[in-house]
Design an enzyme around this catalytic site. Structure first.
Site, PDB file in Angstrom:
ATOM      1  N   LYS A  60       0.841  -1.203   0.000  1.00 18.16           N
ATOM      2  CA  LYS A  60       0.000   0.000   0.000  1.00 18.16           C
ATOM      3  C   LYS A  60       0.872   1.249   0.000  1.00 18.16           C
ATOM      4  CE  LYS A  60      -3.664  -2.513   2.382  1.00 18.16           C
ATOM      5  NZ  LYS A  60      -4.291  -2.828   3.678  1.00 18.16           N
ATOM      6  N   ASP A  83     -10.414   3.166   4.895  1.00 17.25           N
ATOM      7  CA  ASP A  83     -10.739   1.739   4.757  1.00 17.25           C
ATOM      8  C   ASP A  83     -12.253   1.505   4.866  1.00 17.25           C
ATOM      9  OD1 ASP A  83      -8.755  -0.025   4.083  1.00 17.25           O
ATOM     10  OD2 ASP A  83      -7.995  -0.280   6.122  1.00 17.25           O
ATOM     11  N   GLN A 113      -3.928  -1.614   9.858  1.00 21.29           N
ATOM     12  CA  GLN A 113      -3.895  -2.934   9.241  1.00 21.29           C
ATOM     13  C   GLN A 113      -4.512  -3.966  10.192  1.00 21.29           C
ATOM     14  OE1 GLN A 113      -2.848  -3.497   6.015  1.00 21.29           O
ATOM     15  NE2 GLN A 113      -3.646  -5.542   6.327  1.00 21.29           N
TER      16      GLN A 113
END
Ligand code: NDP
Length: 304
Positions: free
Chosen positions: A54, A121, A98
């Site tokens: 990412k 996200d 994450q």
């Protein structure tokens, strides 16, 4: 008839080009660049690989990254404090934690500490809730479902009125995918590990989305001829023939299903690259919204 293979790598490359041009235009207009902070807790090898991927995808399109790697036993207060600092930092437009988190941390509490407008996200409970509510718009749609939507749109695959069957009900993929398709007027069935006679349901699908993380789960006979099949699963299976000792496969038995389906995403090279591309899109939009007060809608039409 062999299925049309939906090439996620090529589609994602076009999206990256689009984001890169938009980032440049944003910089020219505002003198700023979009910024993404990544927070990795612990040293799980797969999570480390995802965060690195990412970060480099951001760098390639001109998005600035801020990286925070914390030890697996980090205290809850330290994480919340970091999130508070990032929430106040005007150079950070998006914050990504994450998952999965170590078990001593409460996922709900940590995700809720990300301000909605920086939740690129889309995992904040309120963003998920808004996705499911008619007439309410989430700030962000989780990247994997958004990437799948972008693939369906580019492939001109209709959604409204179609019967969608989704395998999996996780926060990351299955549940938001179901809510998104419901929003787009599909008739949605969600299956999970306790669903009996999976095949009877999958055979009804015009659009079958497999996100169970079970290699070999979807066989050819479980797919209705002419269905569109999206294989989200990323599973390691041992393979002594290759130097690293394993290869990546999806949830779908590719050879069987490609002979039955009208369209199919490969693994690797399908949904995975689109997930990363949509993180770039969400970060760009976060910056546009925070700096300029508005952002374009979820997806821009792009040339296929
Ligand atoms: P989770 O383990 O969180 O969820 C898996 C879901 O599948 C659960 O809801 C589970 O049911 C269900 N399930 C498990 N076994 C079966 C079965 N035999 N039949 C039907 N349903 C089943 O995984 P994620 O949602 O995070 O990820 C799913 C897969 O997608 C993984 O392989 C992951 O690596 C991959 N992935 C790929 C991404 C990409 O970009 N391509 C991005 C994110 C994930 P229950 O709820 O009952 O436990």
């Amino acid at each position: 008839m062999a299925a049309r293979i939906l090439d996620g790598r090529a589609m994602a490359a076009r999206w990256r080009e689009w984001v890169k041009a938009q980032v440049e235009a944003f910089r020219a207009r505002t003198g700023q660049v979009p910024g993404l902070a990544t927070v990795l807790i612990g040293d799980h090898p797969a999570s480390l690989t995802y965060v690195q991927a990412k970060q480099s995808a951001c760098a390639a399109v001109g998005i600035r990254t801020f990286r925070y790697d914390l030890p697996a036993d980090v205290e809850r207060e330290t994480v919340l404090e970091l999130l508070g600092t990032l929430a106040r930092n005007p150079e950070v437009h998006g914050i990504l934690i994450q998952l999965p988190l170590p078990s001593h941390l409460d996922e709900e509490e940590i995700l809720s500490a990300i301000p909605l407008e920086k939740d690129v996200d889309g995992f904040h409970p309120l963003n998920i809730g808004r996705l499911g509510l008619k007439g309410r718009d989430p700030y962000f749609i989780p990247c994997t479902p958004l990437g799948i939507l972008a693939m369906l749109q580019e492939a001109r695959i209709p959604i409204a009125g179609r019967r969608a069957v989704i395998l999996g009900r996780s926060r990351i993929v299955g549940l938001p995918m179901a809510l998104l398709l419901l929003r787009l007027d599909a008739t949605v069935t969600i299956c999970h590990s306790r669903t009996p006679d999976l095949g009877a349901l999958t055979r009804q699908a015009d659009l079958l989305i497999a996100a169970a993380g079970r290699p070999g789960l979807i066989r050819g006979e479980m797919v209705r001829p002419g269905a569109v099949v999206i294989d989200v699963g990323i599973n390691r299976v041992e393979d002594p023939q290759v130097p690293r000792g394993y290869r990546l496969v999806g949830d779908v038995v590719f050879e069987e299903v490609s002979a039955v389906a009208a369209a199919l995403t490969p693994v690797p090279g399908g949904v995975g690259p689109m997930t990363v591309a949509m993180l770039l899109v969400n970060t760009l939009k976060a910056a546009q919204r925070q700096v300029e007060g508005s952002a374009s809608p979820w997806l821009e039409p792009i040339e296929g």
